[in-house]
Design an enzyme around this catalytic site. Structure first.
Site, PDB file in Angstrom:
ATOM      1  N   LYS A 295      31.325  32.797  67.459  1.00  0.00           N
ATOM      2  CA  LYS A 295      31.799  33.428  66.215  1.00  0.00           C
ATOM      3  C   LYS A 295      33.328  33.473  66.245  1.00  0.00           C
ATOM      4  O   LYS A 295      33.928  34.326  66.896  1.00  0.00           O
ATOM      5  CB  LYS A 295      31.215  34.830  66.062  1.00  0.00           C
ATOM      6  CG  LYS A 295      31.493  35.476  64.719  1.00  0.00           C
ATOM      7  CD  LYS A 295      30.758  36.805  64.589  1.00  0.00           C
ATOM      8  CE  LYS A 295      31.007  37.417  63.212  1.00  0.00           C
ATOM      9  NZ  LYS A 295      32.429  37.711  62.970  1.00  0.00           N
TER      10      LYS A 295
ATOM     11  N   CYS B 171      42.906  69.182  48.296  1.00  0.00           N
ATOM     12  CA  CYS B 171      44.021  69.831  47.610  1.00  0.00           C
ATOM     13  C   CYS B 171      43.550  70.157  46.197  1.00  0.00           C
ATOM     14  O   CYS B 171      43.046  69.281  45.488  1.00  0.00           O
ATOM     15  CB  CYS B 171      45.235  68.908  47.576  1.00  0.00           C
ATOM     16  SG  CYS B 171      46.562  69.523  46.513  1.00  0.00           S
TER      17      CYS B 171
END
Length: 681
Positions: A114, A422
């Site tokens: 690979k 927030c």
């Protein structure tokens, strides 16, 4: 008039040079010296310069790079370039084998290394390389043909006049990668993290001559529709690729059992460091094509193949600090800052800690010694905390009481969600992340607006929401440090161009939770306009395939927000397209196939495609003898010569618009008819 003798010499030189390229770059068996090779190339270049009419796209001289590229066209793949399922252990590879055995018997496997590079699709017509396309998102990729032509292990002309598509990997050999990074560091530039990143960056350079200098290489391993060439197995396909002069990895192996596959994987786990290129595992494929078809595919990957990856390497380092990042929706993500350490070829300084529950569950503290690894060989993560090395000075991390970016209030989501957010709706960090999403390629595709420039624009107070981007002018951007006149002009041009995007791209950019590319296309197809979509209720939306109640609720809440209504009104006034592409409005182009080359004045490539299809015509990226019209803009490519060769009728943009007017199509007033002097013929 070129003499027959000169023509024969040029043809002979080309064949000789390509033969020696094949011997050197594919077989690694040169039969002449570098000096002799250089003499052949020099003579061919001299003749082509003296007789430019003899220069052809498949000439070896074209490998050194030519004119600068203006950009990269996005092209649809002939068939999807799917990813592979992967595993890291022997038990899972045996389970893969058992799944195969439930469907087919007497199975053989082909095991291939690979390669850690960039996947590429190469299209040949009558033996000539006509297009090279990156994997992209698997359905569409970038046309990087000019750059791929500089890769000397990729043939420009096949030994047989085949029309064929092959796929494989382009990579940067370790030796050249290390040299390249040293050079970058000497020039004060950041080094690339790994050869794959270096290869991807190289293939997207606008100057092919620079690509040629980076000495990329390739291995091919796949043929699209192999049965058309009487191939019955993957092993046959690899041998056929070699016959066509492609470079095929010599370490691929035909194996008769899963135990042989495991032995092969173990062998290369140890030997991989001796290779001249990086590999991150072994690809295991069922050899027989009929068996592959019987096993089939999932939506994302073939059932007959799997990537057997190598175990992640681990290194020890120290947690110096835990900092906080604020995302587009206000989510606060803790990040571990490490003593810099090399891991699998790159320097790692930080890793995401995901959320505060993760920190608590794993008891990660500032000052801890930890082992880190790369998940999937890519993403750094803490794998183990060495608690036995603690001396009592370590510091526990608690969620912040105030937003680290704006100082606003922080709260935790109700339910099972573990993130802190927030709560300040005007937090600049939220806006910065939202704009990054809005300008991304999947959304409005506004090039030139990277994170640093976006941050400066927001900090300067030039934009308060995404719609404000369309009200920026040259004087606004001139305030931003680091932006010169040309860059400012390019950014404003990109913003203006994005106004004509189809609404599915705008829907992605709006950032509605759960609405990605796929769902955005479904919505754009069902609703004629953003206004019509905004009136849909939860019941109606949740009945659409692919949209559940949660996403339907997100869509309704988004469009009911007063802020959303304000943004959409600003976008409308700025001239941003808020209507879906028209369905077929007439059939005046029915049965006609159009192809485009060059840059059009009034249409982007996507816009002209939609326009032609709305009139009943067919749009294709590939020009063939069956194409009816080639529409030519400025700076046309090789399709123009091919059209003349095939006898395809060529139209410039003015002729195209006039043809439509004569057929009764009402043209938009905003469309300018290009002046005749702008055309090339």
């Amino acid at each position: 008039m070129v003499s027959e003798k000169i023509k024969q010499e040029v043809e002979k030189l080309r064949k000789e040079i390509e033969y020696h390229n094949y011997r050197y770059y594919v077989l690694a068996q040169p039969v002449i010296s570098d000096e002799e090779y250089d003499k052949l190339m020099k003579r061919l270049m001299e003749l082509e310069e003296k007789y430019p009419e003899l220069k052809t796209p498949d000439s070896p001289t074209q490998r050194v790079g030519g004119q600068l590229i203006e950009g990269f066209e996005t092209v649809e793949h002939s068939e999807p370039m799917l990813s592979l399922d992967n595993t890291y252990n022997e038990n899972e590879i045996r389970n893969f084998h058992e799944r195969i055995r439930k469907v087919v018997r007497d199975v053989q496997y082909v095991a291939e290394l690979k390669i850690d590079g960039v996947s590429i699709a190469l299209r040949y017509e009558n033996g000539l390389l006509v297009r090279a396309i990156t994997r992209g998102d698997g359905l569409r990729g970038d046309d990087v043909t000019a750059n791929v032509k500089t890769v000397k292990s990729i043939p420009l002309r096949l030994p047989e006049p085949l029309t064929i598509e092959v796929r494989g990997e382009i990579f940067m050999p370790v030796q050249y990668f290390e040299e390249f990074n040293r050079q970058r560091e000497e020039e004060g530039l950041l080094p690339f993290a790994n050869p794959r990143n270096a290869t991807a960056g190289t293939l997207h350079l606008l100057d092919p001559s620079q690509v040629a200098q980076r000495k990329l290489d390739s291995f091919m391993y796949y043929i699209v529709k192999p049965q058309q060439y009487d191939l019955k197995t993957q092993w046959d396909a690899l041998k056929f690729l070699e016959k066509l002069h492609f470079k095929v990895n010599p370490h691929s192996k035909l194996l008769s059992s899963i135990e042989e596959v495991i032995d092969y994987w173990k062998e290369w786990t140890e030997k991989r460091k001796k290779l001249e290129y990086w590999i991150d595992g072994v690809v295991v494929k069922v050899n027989d094509f009929e068996q592959q078809n019987e096993l089939g595919w999932t939506a994302k990957s073939p059932r007959w193949a799997i990537a057997f990856k190598f175990p992640a390497q681990q290194v020890r380092t120290k947690v110096l600090n835990i900092t906080f990042q604020v995302g587009r929706t206000g989510t606060i993500t803790p990040v571990a800052e490490f003593e810099p350490v090399e891991l699998e070829g790159s320097i790692v300084k930080r890793a995401s800690l995901h959320n505060f529950d993760y920190i608590k569950e794993n008891d990660i503290r500032v000052g801890d010694y930890v082992f880190i690894e790369k998940a999937g060989g890519i993403i750094p993560q803490i794998s183990y905390v060495l608690k036995e090395l603690r001396d009592g000075d370590e510091i526990e991390t608690v969620p912040p009481e105030k937003c680290p970016e704006c100082g606003g209030p922080v709260g935790k989501e109700s339910g099972e969600y573990v993130a802190y957010k927030c709560l300040n709706p005007h937090c600049p960090a939220k806006l910065k992340r939202h704009i990054e999403v809005f300008v991304s390629r999947q959304a409005m595709d506004i090039q030139g607006l990277g994170p640093k420039i976006i941050s400066k624009i927001v900090d300067a107070g030039l934009v308060k929401d995404i719609a404000d981007l369309y009200y920026l002018n040259i004087f606004d951007l001139a305030q931003i440090s680091g932006l010169g006149p040309k860059m400012i002009s390019n950014i404003l041009s990109e913003i203006e161009k994005s106004k004509q995007n189809p609404i599915e791209k705008l829907l992605v950019g709006l950032g509605i939770p759960g609405v990605g590319e796929k769902i955005a296309k479904v919505l754009a197809k069902k609703y004629k306009s953003m206004e019509e979509l905004s009136k849909a209720d939860i019941k109606e939306l949740s009945e659409i395939e692919g949209i559940g109640e949660d996403i339907a609720k997100n869509i309704v809440e988004y469009f009911n927000s007063p802020k959303t209504k304000e943004i959409l009104e600003k976008l409308r006034k700025a001239g941003v397209n808020l209507e879906s592409a028209e369905t077929t409005t007439s059939n005046i182009l029915d049965g006609l196939t159009f192809c485009v080359t060059g840059t059009l004045e009034n249409f982007s490539r996507e816009e002209i495609k939609r326009f032609i299809e709305s009139l009943g015509g067919h749009f294709t990226d590939n020009l063939t003898k069956k194409t009816d019209y080639l529409l030519v803009g400025t700076n046309p490519g090789s399709k123009l010569e091919k059209a003349k060769k095939f006898g395809v009728k060529v139209l410039n943009e003015q002729e195209f618009l006039e043809m439509l007017e004569k057929k009764g199509v009402e043209l938009k007033e905003s469309w300018k008819k290009p002046k005749p002097k702008d055309t090339l013929f």
